[in-house]
Structure formats: structure tokens, C-alpha cells
Write a protein that holds these residues in place. Structure first.
Motif, mmCIF file in Angstrom:
data_model
loop_
_atom_site.group_PDB
_atom_site.id
_atom_site.type_symbol
_atom_site.label_atom_id
_atom_site.label_comp_id
_atom_site.label_asym_id
_atom_site.label_seq_id
_atom_site.Cartn_x
_atom_site.Cartn_y
_atom_site.Cartn_z
ATOM 1 N N ALA A 15 -93.810 30.154 11.580
ATOM 2 C CA ALA A 15 -93.218 29.064 12.354
ATOM 3 C C ALA A 15 -92.766 29.502 13.736
ATOM 4 C CB ALA A 15 -92.037 28.479 11.589
ATOM 5 N N SER A 16 -92.389 30.759 13.877
ATOM 6 C CA SER A 16 -91.772 31.226 15.128
ATOM 7 C C SER A 16 -92.724 32.009 16.025
ATOM 8 C CB SER A 16 -90.554 32.093 14.792
ATOM 9 O OG SER A 16 -90.933 33.218 14.007
ATOM 10 N N LYS A 17 -94.010 31.906 15.791
ATOM 11 C CA LYS A 17 -94.968 32.640 16.629
ATOM 12 C C LYS A 17 -94.863 32.274 18.111
ATOM 13 C CE LYS A 17 -98.630 33.556 13.221
ATOM 14 N NZ LYS A 17 -100.013 33.178 12.807
ATOM 15 N N GLU A 21 -86.704 21.092 -11.273
ATOM 16 C CA GLU A 21 -87.121 20.706 -9.927
ATOM 17 C C GLU A 21 -87.435 21.947 -9.101
ATOM 18 O OE1 GLU A 21 -83.942 18.485 -8.241
ATOM 19 O OE2 GLU A 21 -84.167 16.780 -9.609
ATOM 20 N N SER A 22 -88.367 21.805 -8.169
ATOM 21 C CA SER A 22 -88.700 22.869 -7.228
ATOM 22 C C SER A 22 -88.949 22.245 -5.859
ATOM 23 C CB SER A 22 -89.959 23.626 -7.674
ATOM 24 O OG SER A 22 -89.804 24.177 -8.951
ATOM 25 N N GLY A 23 -88.602 22.982 -4.809
ATOM 26 C CA GLY A 23 -88.812 22.437 -3.473
ATOM 27 C C GLY A 23 -88.843 23.500 -2.410
ATOM 28 N N ALA A 24 -89.237 23.076 -1.209
ATOM 29 C CA ALA A 24 -89.326 23.988 -0.068
ATOM 30 C C ALA A 24 -89.221 23.185 1.214
ATOM 31 C CB ALA A 24 -90.638 24.770 -0.102
ATOM 32 N N MET A 25 -88.885 23.877 2.305
ATOM 33 C CA MET A 25 -88.804 23.224 3.604
ATOM 34 C C MET A 25 -89.014 24.230 4.724
ATOM 35 S SD MET A 25 -85.803 24.295 5.267
ATOM 36 C CE MET A 25 -85.284 22.904 6.260
ATOM 37 N N ALA A 26 -89.441 23.708 5.871
ATOM 38 C CA ALA A 26 -89.519 24.487 7.106
ATOM 39 C C ALA A 26 -89.145 23.574 8.258
ATOM 40 C CB ALA A 26 -90.909 25.060 7.309
ATOM 41 N N LEU A 27 -88.395 24.127 9.210
ATOM 42 C CA LEU A 27 -87.904 23.352 10.346
ATOM 43 C C LEU A 27 -87.890 24.241 11.571
ATOM 44 C CD1 LEU A 27 -86.348 20.795 11.469
ATOM 45 C CD2 LEU A 27 -84.255 21.940 10.747
ATOM 46 N N VAL A 28 -88.381 23.705 12.704
ATOM 47 C CA VAL A 28 -88.371 24.475 13.952
ATOM 48 C C VAL A 28 -87.878 23.604 15.095
ATOM 49 C CG1 VAL A 28 -90.245 26.000 13.235
ATOM 50 C CG2 VAL A 28 -90.788 23.923 14.498
ATOM 51 N N ASN A 29 -87.251 24.236 16.065
ATOM 52 C CA ASN A 29 -86.919 23.620 17.345
ATOM 53 C C ASN A 29 -87.577 24.432 18.448
ATOM 54 O OD1 ASN A 29 -85.322 21.602 16.286
ATOM 55 N ND2 ASN A 29 -83.395 22.707 16.601
ATOM 56 N N ALA A 30 -88.214 23.731 19.371
ATOM 57 C CA ALA A 30 -88.803 24.371 20.546
ATOM 58 C C ALA A 30 -88.095 23.844 21.782
ATOM 59 C CB ALA A 30 -90.297 24.082 20.620
ATOM 60 N N ALA A 31 -87.907 24.700 22.776
ATOM 61 C CA ALA A 31 -87.218 24.303 24.005
ATOM 62 C C ALA A 31 -88.060 24.669 25.212
ATOM 63 C CB ALA A 31 -85.854 24.984 24.088
ATOM 64 N N GLY A 32 -88.020 23.801 26.207
ATOM 65 C CA GLY A 32 -88.756 24.038 27.447
ATOM 66 C C GLY A 32 -89.017 22.730 28.166
ATOM 67 N N ASN A 33 -89.330 22.816 29.449
ATOM 68 C CA ASN A 33 -89.665 21.635 30.242
ATOM 69 C C ASN A 33 -88.530 20.612 30.235
ATOM 70 O OD1 ASN A 33 -91.452 20.188 31.926
ATOM 71 N ND2 ASN A 33 -92.185 18.966 30.207
ATOM 72 N N GLY A 34 -87.299 21.119 30.137
ATOM 73 C CA GLY A 34 -86.134 20.247 30.175
ATOM 74 C C GLY A 34 -85.886 19.448 28.915
ATOM 75 N N PHE A 40 -91.476 20.174 7.943
ATOM 76 C CA PHE A 40 -92.429 19.991 6.852
ATOM 77 C C PHE A 40 -91.750 20.413 5.543
ATOM 78 C CE2 PHE A 40 -95.627 21.489 3.854
ATOM 79 C CZ PHE A 40 -96.505 20.423 3.853
ATOM 80 N N PRO A 41 -92.030 19.713 4.430
ATOM 81 C CA PRO A 41 -92.922 18.567 4.262
ATOM 82 C C PRO A 41 -92.254 17.229 4.506
ATOM 83 C CG PRO A 41 -92.239 19.354 2.121
ATOM 84 C CD PRO A 41 -91.606 20.263 3.130
ATOM 85 N N ASN A 42 -90.972 17.239 4.842
ATOM 86 C CA ASN A 42 -90.253 16.012 5.159
ATOM 87 C C ASN A 42 -89.074 16.408 6.036
ATOM 88 O OD1 ASN A 42 -89.631 13.317 5.191
ATOM 89 N ND2 ASN A 42 -88.844 13.225 3.090
ATOM 90 N N SER A 43 -88.523 15.455 6.727
ATOM 91 C CA SER A 43 -87.447 15.743 7.669
ATOM 92 C C SER A 43 -86.191 16.245 6.960
ATOM 93 C CB SER A 43 -87.109 14.482 8.461
ATOM 94 O OG SER A 43 -88.256 13.946 9.066
ATOM 95 N N PHE A 44 -85.458 17.093 7.647
ATOM 96 C CA PHE A 44 -84.120 17.523 7.253
ATOM 97 C C PHE A 44 -84.081 18.361 5.974
ATOM 98 C CE2 PHE A 44 -83.651 13.466 9.544
ATOM 99 C CZ PHE A 44 -82.969 13.922 10.646
ATOM 100 N N HIS A 45 -84.415 17.783 4.832
ATOM 101 C CA HIS A 45 -84.222 18.468 3.557
ATOM 102 C C HIS A 45 -85.523 18.995 2.961
ATOM 103 C CE1 HIS A 45 -80.088 17.020 3.489
ATOM 104 N NE2 HIS A 45 -80.536 15.807 3.721
ATOM 105 N N GLY A 46 -86.637 18.829 3.630
ATOM 106 C CA GLY A 46 -87.898 19.214 3.026
ATOM 107 C C GLY A 46 -88.271 18.251 1.922
ATOM 108 N N ASN A 47 -88.850 18.764 0.864
ATOM 109 C CA ASN A 47 -89.195 17.907 -0.261
ATOM 110 C C ASN A 47 -89.007 18.665 -1.560
ATOM 111 O OD1 ASN A 47 -90.003 15.548 -1.516
ATOM 112 N ND2 ASN A 47 -92.167 16.113 -1.518
ATOM 113 N N THR A 48 -88.460 17.974 -2.531
ATOM 114 C CA THR A 48 -88.261 18.539 -3.857
ATOM 115 C C THR A 48 -88.952 17.654 -4.863
ATOM 116 O OG1 THR A 48 -86.147 19.559 -3.271
ATOM 117 C CG2 THR A 48 -86.557 19.152 -5.602
ATOM 118 N N ILE A 101 -96.478 23.345 12.405
ATOM 119 C CA ILE A 101 -95.342 22.657 13.017
ATOM 120 C C ILE A 101 -94.786 23.449 14.190
ATOM 121 C CG2 ILE A 101 -94.783 21.407 10.910
ATOM 122 C CD1 ILE A 101 -92.404 23.309 10.528
ATOM 123 N N GLY A 102 -94.906 24.789 14.149
ATOM 124 C CA GLY A 102 -94.479 25.579 15.302
ATOM 125 C C GLY A 102 -95.299 25.241 16.534
#
Length: 506
Positions: free
Chosen positions: A161-163, A197-210, A217-225, A245-246
Motif C-alpha cells: 500500500a505504501s509503495k 467471523e474473519s475479516g481484513a482491511m487496508a486504508l491509505v492516505n496520499a497527500a500532494g497537489n494541495g 479496501f474492501p470497504n470504507s473505514f472498517h474493511g469487511n468481516t 488502492i495505493g
């Protein structure tokens, strides 16, 4: 096992160890001890829930490393209806004596409520006894996966995600939960349910251009379970999706800003899941409609006489409650009042047909419960929560839906939301939007948002893609005072809406 042989030694109670209530036989004996303690004149009804839960949550960021939390608890919740007045008590279980103590306290509380001269009196219609067993089908036990495998996966997700250099924040998460939930009541129901139950999530923020842009993924905020084993996590291909998503977050930094005005667009399944949750699931909860729920997240614009007559959406809108569908967090065999799970139409061709209800609330309008009584464990009273509430698919592929759209947008993945205390006025922002021109998806846009009123929105639905495009998402939801978490499922296929206001949340 007879009641005489149910002892702390026979059950092996240890609230710090897992598996005390894995035995249906031992749990059934404890349930009967509690019911026997409230078998006195004046008790109209009583039920008991014995619940053991263990939860594992791991979150990792580039800056802070891995935060691992394991929680387990074992306890009892007892409800007693004494001469029309409810009493409730709950306790963690350290010994079988606690079972009788909790039952006695619930009875005492019900008697105290009965002593209030102007107390509301509940008349609970009888329900035929329903007994049985429900078990999540699991290929790989998530609690059997080694710590090193979990940590390695988190590291791989974060690395992917952070490449890009523009990524300023990346988070990865894994979670697992298992529960033994046992229920019995004075009507003769005895039920045993075992969930994983099983679940996973990934979240990234990118900054630039003001600007700063987020992708998840796979869903906003909490991922998906999902109600499944570790095989569900493996099927998500988290490392591959984290890489995607990165890159998309970086692409959004220079993407054109979405326009304002009115537009036609297609809403993807993840965003539709939240739309269903906020403007349909909550709006159709009967306790909100009756005014019982107001302190946390408000009431509802829908009236108690709406079933069978109120136009809620277009003829393309068919919404069902169906906890019998396996695999999501809203799947079960019985709700927390012992009502067997069943498929219920909530909205058919745009007309409200049923509400999400509990036994008590349904009785007040002369209806039968739709089996939506849920609780966040033994320490809470069951309240009305969504189950699996789905927008039923139509027909055709997403590409065919885009061709039908012509010119507009394809949007998905929630970025922000707001809805009023009556579930009527709302606005949502999405992480991504794509221009669609002559039925073909084109450039990426940022800052897309839309809003309106709940009836206007659902009446704007023209078509829903087919079942092959359907996706379901497991979600947490807070409700009640004191607040408790409900775990439910929402799903949809991509959905085409016409002439909806956009550009309300920049």
C-alpha cells in the motif's frame, strides 16, 4: 446432563479460557437453572442468553507497528416479564451460582418495575417453541492461524500500500471472532448457535497537489468481516488490492474535481451497502418508528401504518431482510429473542411491506416479529437491529448498466456521510467517481458527493444489475443507551439512479 449434575466442575468454567460453553449439553443445563429460578407466580415470560465470545483484532501502521488485542468474556443475560413489566439482569459467569443470581436479580427488577403504578404493561403474544442448532461453516479456523502468518500478512499489505512516495499514512488490519450463543425461554425454546467471523482491511492516505485523498479496501473505514474462516481473508487478495488502492490514492491527487448540479450515475455495491444501512435499515427499525429509540441516531420519518401502502421507492426497489443467507455478519439461525430466521420482504416494487421488528414492538402494531432482535453479548438487552438487509438484484451486467446510463458517473466506496435524526435528509461523499460517456467508463474524478431525501433517492432508482454483480458487506453499527454494537450485513448490485443532486459535500 441433568440439572443435579450441572456444577462448576462439570462445566469447567473459566472465564479466562476459551470453550467453556462449546458443549450444548452443559449450556442447556445452565439455561434451565436460570429458568427454574424465575418459575414463580406472576411471571408471564422469561428468557436466558448464555454467551461466550473471543475476539482478536490486529492493526498495523508504518509508524506504530502492530497493535494486537484479544478479548474474551463469558456471561449470562436474563429477561423476565412479570405482570407485564420487564426486568433484566446480567453477570459475568465465574461459577454456576452466578446463573441463579442473575435470574433472581432480573426477577427482582421486574417486580420493582411492576410496583410503579403508571408503568407500561407489555402483552407479549405467545410464540411456538423453536429449538435447534446453527453453526458457521469454516474451512480454516482463523484462531488456528499462527501469529507469524498474521504479522507477515500485515507487513506485506503495508509494504504494497505504501509503495508510492505520496502515501503519508497506511493501515492494515485483521480480525477474528468466535461465539457460543445459547438461548432458552419459558415457551420451551432451546437454541445453540456457534459463530466464527474473519475479516481484513487496508486504508491509505496520499497527500500532494494541495489535497489529501483516501482509498480503502474492501470497504470504507472498517474493511469487511464475513461469517467465515481464514479462507475468506485469503480470498480477498489483500496484498494485490493494497497495491491498487495505493496507486489510486495517488492518482486522485491530480484528478479533476467532480461537478455540481444534477446527474445520472451508477452506485457501486460498497456505497450502496451504506446507503441501504443509513436510509433503509435504520429507517425501517420499528422501535425508531414507534419513538422508543431516539437518543442514539434518532427516530424515523416512516409511520407505523406505512406497511402495505407507503411508496418508498421506484418499482425497481425490492429490499429484503434475510438472515438465512449464510456468510455475512447478519446471518443466524435464531435472533436473540429466539425467533427463527426467515426471509421477509421489507419493500416490494417500491412499497413498504414489513418493518424490522422485535416481538414486543411487532405486538404493539398487531404484527408478527420479523426476527430482528439482536444484542452485543450477554450484558445487553436485545434491541431492534438490521439483519441481512439486501437490495435485490435486477438483471444484466455492470457494463450493460453503464450502456443504459449513457452519460454520467460510476461511483463507489464511501468517504463521508451525514443523515438527519429522522433518516430523511442525507448526503454522502465517495472515494472515487469515474466519468461515463456513451456507456464507457473514463477518467477518474475526486470529491464526488450526492444528497437529497430518502424517498426522492429511492424513487430515482431506475435499474439494478443482476445477481452475478451482487456483493455483500458485513458491518458494525452502534445503537441504544447505553450504546451497544450490532453486527449486520448489507448488499447490492450496482444501481442506476437518475437526476440526483450532486456536489453537496466538497
Amino acid at each position: 446432563m441433568s440439572l443435579d449434575t450441572v456444577t462448576a466442575a462439570s462445566v469447567g468454567l473459566d472465564p479466562h479460557a476459551w470453550g467453556d460453553l462449546a458443549s450444548d449439553e452443559a449450556a442447556a443445563g445452565m439455561l434451565q437453572i436460570a429458568l427454574a429460578a424465575v418459575d414463580v407466580p406472576g411471571v408471564d415470560y422469561a428468557d436466558v442468553r448464555l454467551i461466550e465470545a473471543e475476539e482478536l483484532r490486529l492493526y498495523s501502521t508504518l509508524e506504530a507497528g502492530v497493535d494486537e488485542r484479544v478479548e474474551n468474556n463469558l456471561g449470562i443475560g436474563v429477561r423476565v416479564l412479570y405482570r407485564g413489566s420487564w426486568g433484566f439482569a446480567s453477570l459475568p459467569i465465574w461459577d454456576t451460582a452466578d446463573v441463579s443470581i442473575a435470574a433472581s436479580r432480573a426477577l427482582s427488577n421486574a417486580r420493582a418495575a411492576d410496583s410503579v403504578s403508571n408503568a407500561y404493561r407489555t402483552e407479549l403474544p405467545p410464540l411456538p417453541a423453536a429449538s435447534g442448532r446453527y453453526l458457521t461453516e469454516v474451512a480454516i479456523d482463523p484462531f488456528g492461524v499462527s501469529s507469524s502468518a498474521r504479522y507477515d500478512l500485515l507487513a506485506e499489505i503495508l509494504a504494497a500500500a505504501s509503495k508510492p512516495a505520496e502515501i503519508v499514512m497506511a493501515q492494515a488490519g485483521l480480525n477474528a471472532k468466535r461465539q457460543h450463543r445459547h438461548f432458552a425461554n419459558t415457551e420451551g425454546s432451546v437454541q445453540h448457535q456457534h459463530f466464527i467471523e474473519s475479516g481484513a482491511m487496508a486504508l491509505v492516505n496520499a497527500a500532494g497537489n494541495g489535497t489529501m485523498q483516501r482509498r480503502s479496501f474492501p470497504n470504507s473505514f472498517h474493511g469487511n468481516t464475513a461469517q467465515a474462516g481464514w479462507e475468506y481473508v485469503e480470498g480477498l487478495r489483500m496484498v494485490e488490492e493494497a497495491d491498487r488502492i495505493g496507486r489510486e490514492a495517488v492518482e486522485l491527487l491530480t484528478a479533476p474535481l467532480a461537478p455540481a448540479g444534477y446527474a445520472d450515475f451508477i452506485i457501486g455495491p460498497a456505497q450502496m451497502a451504506l446507503q441501504i444501512h443509513e436510509s433503509t435499515g435504520h429507517a425501517l427499525e420499528l422501535d425508531r418508528i414507534l419513538g422508543d429509540e431516539a437518543n442514539y441516531a434518532g427516530t424515523s420519518f416512516i409511520t407505523k401504518d406505512a406497511a402495505g401502502s407507503m411508496k418508498y421507492g421506484s418499482p425497481a426497489v425490492n429490499i429484503t431482510s434475510d438472515p438465512t443467507v449464510p456468510g455475512t455478519r447478519g446471518s443466524f439461525g435464531f435472533d436473540d429473542e429466539g425467533v427463527p430466521a426467515s426471509r421477509k420482504p421489507l419493500i416490494s416494487e417500491g412499497i413498504i411491506q414489513n418493518f424490522l421488528s422485535t416481538r414486543d414492538s411487532a405486538a404493539r402494531i398487531g404484527a408478527e416479529s420479523t426476527g430482528a432482535a439482536r444484542s452485543d453479548g450477554w450484558g445487553y438487552l436485545p434491541v431492534c437491529f438490521s439483519t441481512n438487509v439486501f437490495l435485490e438484484p435486477g438483471s444484466g451486467s455492470t457494463e450493460e448498466l453503464e450502456d443504459r446510463l449513457g452519460n454520467g458517473f460510476y461511483i463507489d466506496d464511501n468517504r463521508s456521510w451525514s443523515i438527519d435524526e429522522r433518516r430523511h435528509n442525507f448526503q454522502f461523499g465517495t472515494e472515487v467517481a469515474y466519468e461515463v460517456t456513451n456507456g464507457k467508463r473514463g477518467r477518474l474524478l475526486r470529491g464526488f458527493s450526492y444528497g437529497g431525501t430518502t424517498p426522492e433517492f429511492w424513487q430515482s432508482v431506475e435499474a439494478v444489475a443482476g445477481p452475478e454483480e451482487f456483493k455483500a458487506f458485513g458491518m458494525p453499527c452502534g445503537k441504544g443507551e447505553p450504546k451497544q454494537w450490532g453486527f449486520l450485513g448489507h448488499g447490492a448490485s450496482p444501481t442506476l439512479v437518475r437526476n440526483v443532486r450532486i456536489g453537496v459535500d466538497k
